[in-house]
Design a protein around this motif. Structure first.
Motif: not given
Length: 611
Positions: A228-245
């Motif tokens: 399911s992960v490989r079939a998902a659509d990884c479209a850009p987010a609606s606003r700037k988001i940075i993963p929590e490090k």
């Protein structure tokens, strides 16, 4: 002085590394899957899990987020507990003790990173597990559960129905074989499992007594998840988001302005300086920060455990400003699927009998004792913070300092937050001494039937609906003797069942709120102010669950535990082999083996079968 004081300003940038690139612009996605040690549980047991977090390519070694949030939701839809875990090479593990005071029902377990939620896509983990009443005398053959109803009138979210894994055999990708000596089950004995699979694979392994377990889970396995992960659509987010490090806190500073004949407007304020204090178990940290061009601020806390308390103050006292912390960013509760609701309709399956009981319902006549959820542990800091974020605007609450009348807002906010129905009586008890536990009735220092207590005097809060405490604090058994004299009650406060002198109903309350006095008042005051805010910031959780059954080093003739073995972190060697050992219980003749994992290049490793 509490602990060692460390003064920080610009040095905060070294606590955790920031992400230079905006991953959302490249269509970056994250997904998470939990492998549970059992598809169903009993009160008093622990939900043990191993988490795998992958990117859009299905690879876990390149995941940017380093903090995983895991929630356990009560059947009604409110969050009982949120835990945080440090993600290392795309994996982490933990456990959630199932408190008997939570009562039985269909509980939802969900896992997510902050990045997943902010992307506004449904790529987080969610699964509903049945939690049955405690077994009597170690007999798991009869399972009793309360048919508690999900309340999603607030922000409902429709999720795709999970695919039930009913194969009962090996998964098709990344084959794993499990062998053992069958003669070792003839009597209580040490069992040795030999695993064989892809070299250097990392996996989690659960072994459960077959006669006390169901082999079919309610959700996808690792192979289905990666597909399911490989079939998902990884479209850009609606606003700037940075993963929590690392552990972080985000918020904003605003001000409310009102022009003539127009509604109030809330403006985000850039360049506002904030003085912050972080109270830890051993250290106290002082530092400064400021809002950015959008009026937002962030704080990187690094990697730490334990409970922390963060205090923000604006350095501009000339006008009222409002500090809001982005703490409640979790996914909204979802509805049960038809497959999940069918769990409550089962009668007999595989020699196991099931019984669903109807919970006690409050009729709204102010004379009912007991509700479907029994005990909630929270804190005054959390409740005030939630009230500020979700209730204050509804009732025009923008004053600085503490007012006695504001306690009506607090009680209303708690009932609203935890899903309690309106129109039933509530009593507030100030506990005299330490809280004695959920199975005991605490001694009261004060009993409030009105709004006379001060927020700053109390710390821990326990909300109970069990018959023992409701009967003990009936209106005839314990008349009110502490209230706000002369307070004028408005109409909606009477509707939620809070009582004051002269309008006290007969019978018993349906909710008793226990409040424990604060030990150190100076550190946390004021809880309510337009220019300051105090919030609880839990650090990383640790695995402190009871290991009864799983991991035993011996066996006796009267052992009835279901979980024979659990290991969330097994790594196969260069030959693809590993050996595990455990003791079976006194009656086990067949067990269920469930293993899930992933290779370095993103292939699923799995096994699920009766042995």
């Amino acid at each position: 002085m509490v602990g060692k004081r460390i003064f920080l300003s610009s040095l905060l940038t070294f606590l955790c590394l920031s992400v230079k690139a905006d991953k959302s612009s490249a269509g970056y996605c994250e997904f998470v899957h939990l492998h549970l040690d059992s598809p169903e549980y009993f009160l008093g047991e622990d939900i043990r899990f191993a988490a795998t977090v992958v990117n859009g390519a299905g690879v876990c070694s390149d995941v940017e987020s380093k903090v995983l949030y895991v929630d356990i939701l009560a059947p009604e839809g409110y969050v009982l507990s949120t835990q945080k875990y440090k993600i290392e090479r795309g994996r982490c593990h933990g456990c959630i003790p199932l408190q008997p005071s939570w009562l039985s029902g269909l509980y939802e377990l969900r896992a997510y990173t902050r990045y997943m939620v902010k992307q506004d896509v449904k790529n987080y983990f969610t699964r509903v597990v049945p939690v049955y009443e405690e077994p009597q005398g170690g007999d798991y053959s009869k399972r009793v559960i309360l048919g508690r109803k999900r309340n999603i009138t607030f922000n409902p979210q429709t999720m795709p129905e999970p695919h039930a894994d009913t194969t009962g055999g090996m998964m098709s990708v990344g084959m794993l074989t499990v062998d053992y000596d069958t003669t070792r089950l003839a009597q209580p004995n040490l069992v040795v499992l030999k695993l064989k699979g892809h070299p250097n694979s990392r996996l989690s392994l659960s072994v459960t007594d077959a006669k006390e377990s169901e082999i079919a889970g309610c959700g996808d396995n690792m192979a289905d998840f990666l597909a399911s992960v490989r079939a998902a659509d990884c479209a850009p987010a609606s606003r700037k988001i940075i993963p929590e490090k690392c552990l972080s806190v985000y918020g904003r500073v605003t001000a409310t302005s009102k022009k003539f004949l127009k509604d109030p407007v809330e403006r985000h304020l850039p360049g506002v300086k904030l003085a912050s204090v972080l109270y830890g178990e051993t250290d106290t940290l002082y530092f400064g920060t400021a809002t950015d061009s959008l009026g937002e601020f962030s704080l990187k806390l690094g990697d730490t455990g334990g409970n922390l308390l963060l205090r923000y103050n604006t350095q501009n006292d000339s006008k009222p400003l409002h500090i809001t912390v982005d703490k409640w960013f979790a996914p909204t509760p979802r509805a049960y699927t038809e497959t999940e609701q069918a769990i409550l309709r089962r009668k007999v399956a595989n020699g196991i009998s099931y019984e669903t009981k109807e919970p006690v319902k409050a009729r709204g006549d102010r004379y009912v004792v007991g509700l479907s959820h029994s005990c909630i542990h929270t804190s005054m800091t959390d409740e005030v913070e939630w009230m500020r974020a979700f209730v204050a605007k509804d009732f025009g609450f923008r004053r600085a300092g503490i007012k006695y009348g504001d306690t009506s807002n607090l009680i209303f906010s708690m009932l609203r937050r935890w899903g309690y129905p309106a129109g039933i009586p509530v009593r507030i008890v100030s506990v005299d001494g330490a809280y004695p536990g959920d199975n005991a009735v605490p001694k009261a220092r004060h009993v409030y039937d009105g709004f006379g207590f001060n927020f700053e005097n109390y710390d821990e809060i326990v909300i109970r609906t069990d018959s023992a405490i409701c009967n003990a604090y009936g209106y005839d058994e314990v008349p009110q003797y502490k209230h706000m004299s002369g307070y004028s009650m408005n109409s909606w406060s009477w509707d939620i069942g809070i009582n004051v002198r002269g309008r006290r109903p007969l019978g018993k309350p349906s909710i008793v709120i226990c409040m424990m006095p604060r030990k150190d008042k100076g550190k946390f005051t004021p809880l309510l102010s337009t220019n300051s805010v105090s919030i609880n910031v839990p650090g990383y959780s640790t695995d402190r669950c009871d290991r009864t059954g799983a991991g035993k080093t011996d066996v006796d003739d009267d052992s009835h535990y279901r979980q024979l073995y659990w290991n969330p972190n097994i790594t196969l060697d260069a030959n693809g082999e590993a050996t595990v050992e455990f003791y079976n219980n006194s009656s086990c003749k067949q067990f269920v083996v469930s293993a899930e994992g992933i290779t370095e290049d993103g292939q699923a490793v799995g096994y699920k079968a009766n042995k």
